[in-house]
Each structure stands twice: as structure tokens, then as C-alpha cells.
Scaffold this active site. Structure first.
Site, PDB file in Angstrom:
ATOM      1  N   LYS A 167     -12.706  -7.200  -6.068  1.00 38.98           N
ATOM      2  CA  LYS A 167     -11.635  -6.806  -5.158  1.00 38.98           C
ATOM      3  C   LYS A 167     -11.403  -7.966  -4.217  1.00 38.98           C
ATOM      4  O   LYS A 167     -12.302  -8.788  -3.993  1.00 38.98           O
ATOM      5  CB  LYS A 167     -12.080  -5.571  -4.363  1.00 38.98           C
ATOM      6  CG  LYS A 167     -10.945  -4.710  -3.886  1.00 38.98           C
ATOM      7  CD  LYS A 167     -10.538  -3.659  -4.898  1.00 38.98           C
ATOM      8  CE  LYS A 167      -9.403  -2.812  -4.391  1.00 38.98           C
ATOM      9  NZ  LYS A 167      -8.994  -1.770  -5.324  1.00 38.98           N
ATOM     10  N   GLY A 217      -1.394  11.722   2.178  1.00 41.65           N
ATOM     11  CA  GLY A 217      -0.903  10.375   1.844  1.00 41.65           C
ATOM     12  C   GLY A 217       0.072  10.399   0.682  1.00 41.65           C
ATOM     13  O   GLY A 217      -0.303  10.647  -0.457  1.00 41.65           O
ATOM     14  N   VAL A 218       1.347  10.167   1.004  1.00 43.93           N
ATOM     15  CA  VAL A 218       2.355  10.137  -0.061  1.00 43.93           C
ATOM     16  C   VAL A 218       2.994   8.754  -0.122  1.00 43.93           C
ATOM     17  O   VAL A 218       4.197   8.579   0.018  1.00 43.93           O
ATOM     18  CB  VAL A 218       3.417  11.264   0.070  1.00 43.93           C
ATOM     19  CG1 VAL A 218       2.884  12.549  -0.498  1.00 43.93           C
ATOM     20  CG2 VAL A 218       3.853  11.465   1.527  1.00 43.93           C
ATOM     21  N   GLY A 219       2.121   7.744  -0.316  1.00 44.49           N
ATOM     22  CA  GLY A 219       2.582   6.373  -0.536  1.00 44.49           C
ATOM     23  C   GLY A 219       2.895   6.225  -2.013  1.00 44.49           C
ATOM     24  O   GLY A 219       3.509   7.089  -2.629  1.00 44.49           O
ATOM     25  N   VAL A 251       0.878   6.190  -4.859  1.00 33.09           N
ATOM     26  CA  VAL A 251       0.247   7.171  -5.755  1.00 33.09           C
ATOM     27  C   VAL A 251       0.707   8.591  -5.400  1.00 33.09           C
ATOM     28  O   VAL A 251       1.087   9.384  -6.271  1.00 33.09           O
ATOM     29  CB  VAL A 251      -1.300   7.081  -5.676  1.00 33.09           C
ATOM     30  CG1 VAL A 251      -1.953   8.171  -6.509  1.00 33.09           C
ATOM     31  CG2 VAL A 251      -1.768   5.705  -6.134  1.00 33.09           C
ATOM     32  N   TYR A 307       3.336   9.700  -4.027  1.00 32.96           N
ATOM     33  CA  TYR A 307       4.730   9.988  -4.385  1.00 32.96           C
ATOM     34  C   TYR A 307       4.817  10.497  -5.830  1.00 32.96           C
ATOM     35  O   TYR A 307       5.385  11.559  -6.104  1.00 32.96           O
ATOM     36  CB  TYR A 307       5.564   8.707  -4.213  1.00 32.96           C
ATOM     37  CG  TYR A 307       6.979   8.815  -4.745  1.00 32.96           C
ATOM     38  CD1 TYR A 307       7.989   9.377  -3.966  1.00 32.96           C
ATOM     39  CD2 TYR A 307       7.301   8.366  -6.025  1.00 32.96           C
ATOM     40  CE1 TYR A 307       9.286   9.487  -4.452  1.00 32.96           C
ATOM     41  CE2 TYR A 307       8.593   8.481  -6.514  1.00 32.96           C
ATOM     42  CZ  TYR A 307       9.583   9.040  -5.727  1.00 32.96           C
ATOM     43  OH  TYR A 307      10.856   9.158  -6.220  1.00 32.96           O
TER      44      TYR A 307
HETATM   45  P1  NAD Z   1      -0.113   3.254  -0.180  1.00 33.39           P
HETATM   46  O1  NAD Z   1      -0.461   2.349   0.958  1.00 33.39           O
HETATM   47  O2  NAD Z   1       1.168   3.098  -0.887  1.00 33.39           O
HETATM   48  O3  NAD Z   1      -0.184   4.795   0.311  1.00 33.39           O
HETATM   49  C1  NAD Z   1      -1.085   5.281   1.240  1.00 33.39           C
HETATM   50  C2  NAD Z   1      -0.324   6.240   2.136  1.00 33.39           C
HETATM   51  O4  NAD Z   1      -1.247   6.897   3.015  1.00 33.39           O
HETATM   52  C3  NAD Z   1       0.722   5.545   3.019  1.00 33.39           C
HETATM   53  O5  NAD Z   1       1.968   6.202   2.871  1.00 33.39           O
HETATM   54  C4  NAD Z   1       0.149   5.700   4.426  1.00 33.39           C
HETATM   55  O6  NAD Z   1       1.156   5.816   5.425  1.00 33.39           O
HETATM   56  C5  NAD Z   1      -0.662   6.980   4.292  1.00 33.39           C
HETATM   57  N1  NAD Z   1      -1.696   7.159   5.297  1.00 33.39           N
HETATM   58  C6  NAD Z   1      -2.496   6.224   5.865  1.00 33.39           C
HETATM   59  N2  NAD Z   1      -3.325   6.805   6.752  1.00 33.39           N
HETATM   60  C7  NAD Z   1      -3.052   8.127   6.717  1.00 33.39           C
HETATM   61  C8  NAD Z   1      -3.566   9.245   7.404  1.00 33.39           C
HETATM   62  N3  NAD Z   1      -4.534   9.134   8.302  1.00 33.39           N
HETATM   63  N4  NAD Z   1      -3.052  10.472   7.142  1.00 33.39           N
HETATM   64  C9  NAD Z   1      -2.062  10.610   6.234  1.00 33.39           C
HETATM   65  N5  NAD Z   1      -1.518   9.568   5.554  1.00 33.39           N
HETATM   66  C10 NAD Z   1      -2.013   8.356   5.799  1.00 33.39           C
HETATM   67  O7  NAD Z   1      -1.349   3.158  -1.170  1.00 33.39           O
HETATM   68  P2  NAD Z   1      -1.434   3.695  -2.673  1.00 33.39           P
HETATM   69  O8  NAD Z   1      -1.248   2.566  -3.593  1.00 33.39           O
HETATM   70  O9  NAD Z   1      -0.631   4.936  -2.835  1.00 33.39           O
HETATM   71  O10 NAD Z   1      -2.983   4.059  -2.734  1.00 33.39           O
HETATM   72  C11 NAD Z   1      -3.471   5.230  -2.074  1.00 33.39           C
HETATM   73  C12 NAD Z   1      -4.984   5.297  -2.261  1.00 33.39           C
HETATM   74  O11 NAD Z   1      -5.287   5.318  -3.654  1.00 33.39           O
HETATM   75  C13 NAD Z   1      -5.749   4.084  -1.688  1.00 33.39           C
HETATM   76  O12 NAD Z   1      -7.023   4.516  -1.265  1.00 33.39           O
HETATM   77  C14 NAD Z   1      -5.896   3.164  -2.898  1.00 33.39           C
HETATM   78  O13 NAD Z   1      -6.984   2.287  -2.755  1.00 33.39           O
HETATM   79  C15 NAD Z   1      -6.125   4.208  -3.981  1.00 33.39           C
HETATM   80  N6  NAD Z   1      -5.778   3.756  -5.333  1.00 33.39           N
HETATM   81  C16 NAD Z   1      -4.519   3.315  -5.607  1.00 33.39           C
HETATM   82  C17 NAD Z   1      -4.215   2.901  -6.910  1.00 33.39           C
HETATM   83  C18 NAD Z   1      -2.814   2.460  -7.285  1.00 33.39           C
HETATM   84  O14 NAD Z   1      -2.530   2.378  -8.498  1.00 33.39           O
HETATM   85  N7  NAD Z   1      -1.926   2.188  -6.347  1.00 33.39           N
HETATM   86  C19 NAD Z   1      -5.198   2.936  -7.912  1.00 33.39           C
HETATM   87  C20 NAD Z   1      -6.473   3.425  -7.595  1.00 33.39           C
HETATM   88  C21 NAD Z   1      -6.752   3.829  -6.293  1.00 33.39           C
END
Ligand code: NAD
Length: 358
Positions: A80, A180-182, A184, A186
Site C-alpha cells: 500500500k 459512507g456512500v463514496g 464503493v 454508491y
Molecule cells: P471514498 O473516499 O470514495 O468513500 C468514502 C466515503 O465515506 C466518502 O464519501 C466520505 O465522505 C465518507 N465518510 C468519511 N468519514 C465518514 C464518517 N465518519 N461517517 C460517514 N461517512 C464518512 O472511498 P471508497 O473508495 O468508496 O472506499 C471506501 C472504503 O472501502 C475505504 O475504507 C476503502 O479503503 C475501502 N475499499 C475500497 C475499495 C475500492 O475499490 N474503492 C476496495 C477495497 C476497499
């Protein structure tokens, strides 16, 4: 403080610190284990409070990647990288190119992809300086962005957990509390609402909440309340360490199954969940869809479709849940032991370049 004494140091093979004076880059790449192949994992950009917090994060995340890739049966080790900085303010093309040069200096021992705070577009800039980049192939066959694949794996995992714990074949009518609706969250909200679940979402980013409420009919709740909502499933998809003493005490769902990395604040929290009879889908098993997608982008010879590979996450979880019940141990402990069996079967780091004679 030395790296070797750091709280999360776990025999990592390489921890490299990168600095670039011109662009202000301060970055760390951690390679945990390359017994099964080069270390693959995302690059996170975050305004860490201090370098100790950054080091702790990259050590934990890279270890998690070793376990994730091993259990997903990928020929990847665990790595990482982190960039210290605010992605909204500090990210520039020059800084990303400097990161590319830093990654290239490791000679392919580390393969980068996007993560929180970085995007597929950022990876394309990094690729100007190194070819050790995955997750940028947006051809018709592959999506580029691994998030939809991660969400698909989590969705499958939720279905398996619901069947195991509640004996139900359908998600229709079930309540899912989604934190968390970023990226993943979404895609996961889309899959869950399509399956007829009632999805209660919280995010500190209001725009992200608005999107899923308007597009998929999700129900908005506050970030403080989401973990305690009465639901069949709590799905953490934001940041790590939400399964701490207070979080587990607040939980009002019999199942925890979500995409976030490092959900357990400490290993002992897996036992606390077991004591409370809460079924936990180990994060590094259920969220492997993205790394499976990334692997298939680097391996065009793969015969089976990426989707079939991702759906196998469900079978793996079924096996882990059954073994955990039989052995009366936490699902997390069982999953870790299964991954370690794989490292131990191949105990030597992969040699990437032929040794040169003196
Ligand atoms: P992202 O940054 O797009 O989404 C995270 C969301 O969480 C954001 O919208 C943020 O505003 C929100 N957030 C942060 N703190 C918060 C809180 N206290 N309460 C509510 N919401 C909060 O990230 P992502 O790519 O969607 O990844 C989300 C998680 O999944 C992370 O832990 C990441 O490491 C893990 N992950 C992601 C992937 C991937 O393919 N993107 C793969 C494996 C694991």
C-alpha cells in the site's frame, strides 16, 4: 520512533519513505509480503495528523492487502502507499508524477492502484512515470475503476451473511444501514435497492448522500446515528476502526458486512462481536472484488470472467462462517489463519529480477 518499533509493524519486507523537494511530496510505500507475487495495493491520499499516523495506516493497510490477495487466490503480495496531504488542496499533476517516480524506484515490487483520495485519472498521471500501475484500463472488457467490483463482492457477501445468519434467500424488505456512500457505497446502494432492500445511508459529504437518495431512493440518516440503527445488516463503507468498543456497543444489527478496510479497531474486537452473537464478514475477504478486478486487468489471459471470480467471494465466506461455527472461533481469526496457510506454503519472497553475477 523507529519503523521496527511501530505499533503496526508486522515483519514488513520493505518500508520506503519518499520525499520530493520541488513538489512537496511526502509519501510512504509499505510492502508487507511478496511470497505470492509483487505487492499490489492502492495509493491513499489523506491529511494525516502526523507522520506516525501515516506510518501506522500504511503498515496496517499493506498487511491487510497480503491477507486479501492470498484469500482471493491472486498471485499478488500485500502493499500500500500513502501520500500525506489533502487531496482537495494539495494534489497536483507534478506531485503525482513525483509519486510515479518513487513507485518506479522499487522496480516492480509494488504495483499501485487508486484508493481513497486518489482516482483512476490520477493513476493515469502516475503511469507517465512508471508502468507498475493497475486499475487504469477502461477498455470495454474492464471498467478501470475497481469500485463497482468491490461493491459487487460486498453485495454477494451480504447475501451469504443474510442466508447464514437469518436463513433468508432474499434481501427484499431488509433494512441495511450503510455508512459512507463514496465510490464503493454508491454502487452498493444501487445493488441493494435494486434487490428490494431499504437502505439507510449516512455520509459526512452531503452531496454523496443526495446522489443516492435521488438516484436510488435511499433514506438519509445522520452520521452519528447510522451505526445504531435497527437493521438486519450494518455495512461500513467509509473509514476503518468503526468496530471499536463504543461502535460495537451501539450496533443494533445481527450482521456486519461492508467494504471498508481495517474495520476492527483491534483484533480483540472480533471476539467481542462473536460474544455478542453478531456475524462479521471479515473485511479483507468481502472487499476483495476491487483487487480481483485489478488483477484481471494485468492478466488478459484469464479464462473466467472477472464477475465469476468476484462471485466466489460468497463461497469463501460460506466456508469461513461454517468453519468459525464448527471451531467456535471468530470469522476473522479463521480467515487470517487460512491466508497464513497460503503464505506458509510459499514462504520465500518472489524474486522479481534475475540475480546478477558480481
Ligand atoms: P471514498 O473516499 O470514495 O468513500 C468514502 C466515503 O465515506 C466518502 O464519501 C466520505 O465522505 C465518507 N465518510 C468519511 N468519514 C465518514 C464518517 N465518519 N461517517 C460517514 N461517512 C464518512 O472511498 P471508497 O473508495 O468508496 O472506499 C471506501 C472504503 O472501502 C475505504 O475504507 C476503502 O479503503 C475501502 N475499499 C475500497 C475499495 C475500492 O475499490 N474503492 C476496495 C477495497 C476497499
Amino acid at each position: 520512533m523507529s519503523v521496527f518499533d511501530a505499533r503496526s509493524f508486522d515483519g514488513h519486507e520493505i518500508v520506503a519513505f519518499g520525499h520530493d523537494k520541488d513538489t512537496g511530496l511526502n509519501a510512504i510505500i509499505a510492502i508487507h509480503n511478496t511470497c505470492l507475487g509483487p505487492a499490489a495495493g492502492g495509493c491513499r491520499m489523506y491529511p494525516y495528523a502526523d507522520s506516525e499516523a501515516a506510518l501506522d495506516d500504511v503498515l496496517r493497510l499493506s498487511r491487510g492487502m497480503s491477507y486479501k490477495s492470498a484469500l482471493a487466490e491472486l498471485p499478488f503480495g500485500g502493499g500500500k502507499s500513502i501520500i500525506i496531504g489533502d487531496p482537495q488542496k494539495d494534489k497536483t499533476p507534478e506531485l503525482l508524477r513525483a509519486m510515479g517516480t518513487f513507485i518506479h524506484s522499487l522496480g516492480g515490487r509494488y504495483i499501485v492502484a487508486e484508493d481513497s483520495g486518489t482516482s483512476v485519472a490520477d493513476m493515469k498521471i502516475i503511469k507517465e512515470k512508471t508502468h507498475h500501475v493497475a486499475g487504469v484500463d477502461s477498455s470495454a472488457k474492464h471498467l478501470g475503476d475497481p469500485s463497482p467490483s468491490t461493491a459487487l463482492g460486498v453485495f454477494t457477501g451480504i447475501q451469504v451473511a443474510v442466508k447464514h445468519k437469518l436463513g433468508l434467500d432474499e434481501l427484499s424488505g431488509l433494512r441495511i444501514a450503510l455508512q459512507g456512500v463514496g465510490q464503493v457505497g454508491y454502487y452498493l446502494t444501487e445493488l441493494l435497492t435494486r434487490a428490494g432492500a431499504r437502505v439507510f445511508v449516512a455520509d459526512i459529504n452531503r452531496e454523496n448522500v443526495r446522489r443516492v437518495v435521488e438516484e436510488f431512493g435511499a433514506h438519509a440518516v445522520s452520521s452519528e446515528d447510522v451505526i445504531g440503527i435497527e437493521a438486519e445488516v450494518f455495512s461500513p463503507c467509509a473509514l476503518g476502526a468503526v468496530l471499536n468498543d463504543a461502535g460495537i456497543h451501539a450496533l443494533n444489527a445481527p450482521i456486519v458486512a461492508g467494504g471498508a478496510n481495517n474495520q476492527l479497531a483491534e483484533e480483540r474486537h472480533a471476539d467481542l462481536l462473536l460474544e455478542k452473537d453478531i456475524l462479521y464478514a471479515p473485511d479483507f475477504v468481502i472487499n476483495a472484488g476491487g483487487i480481483i478486478e485489478v488483477y484481471h486487468q494485468t492478466n488478459s489471459a484469464a479464462l473466467e470472467s472477472v464477475k465469476d471470480q468476484i462471485l466466489r467471494i460468497g463461497d469463501r465466506l460460506k466456508h469461513i462462517f461454517a468453519r468459525a461455527d464448527a471451531e467456535r472461533r471468530s470469522s476473522h481469526a479463521i480467515a487470517e489463519a487460512m491466508a497464513e496457510e497460503k503464505f506458509n506454503a510459499s514462504p520465500k519472497p518472489v524474486e522479481l529480477e534475475p540475480a546478477r553475477s558480481a
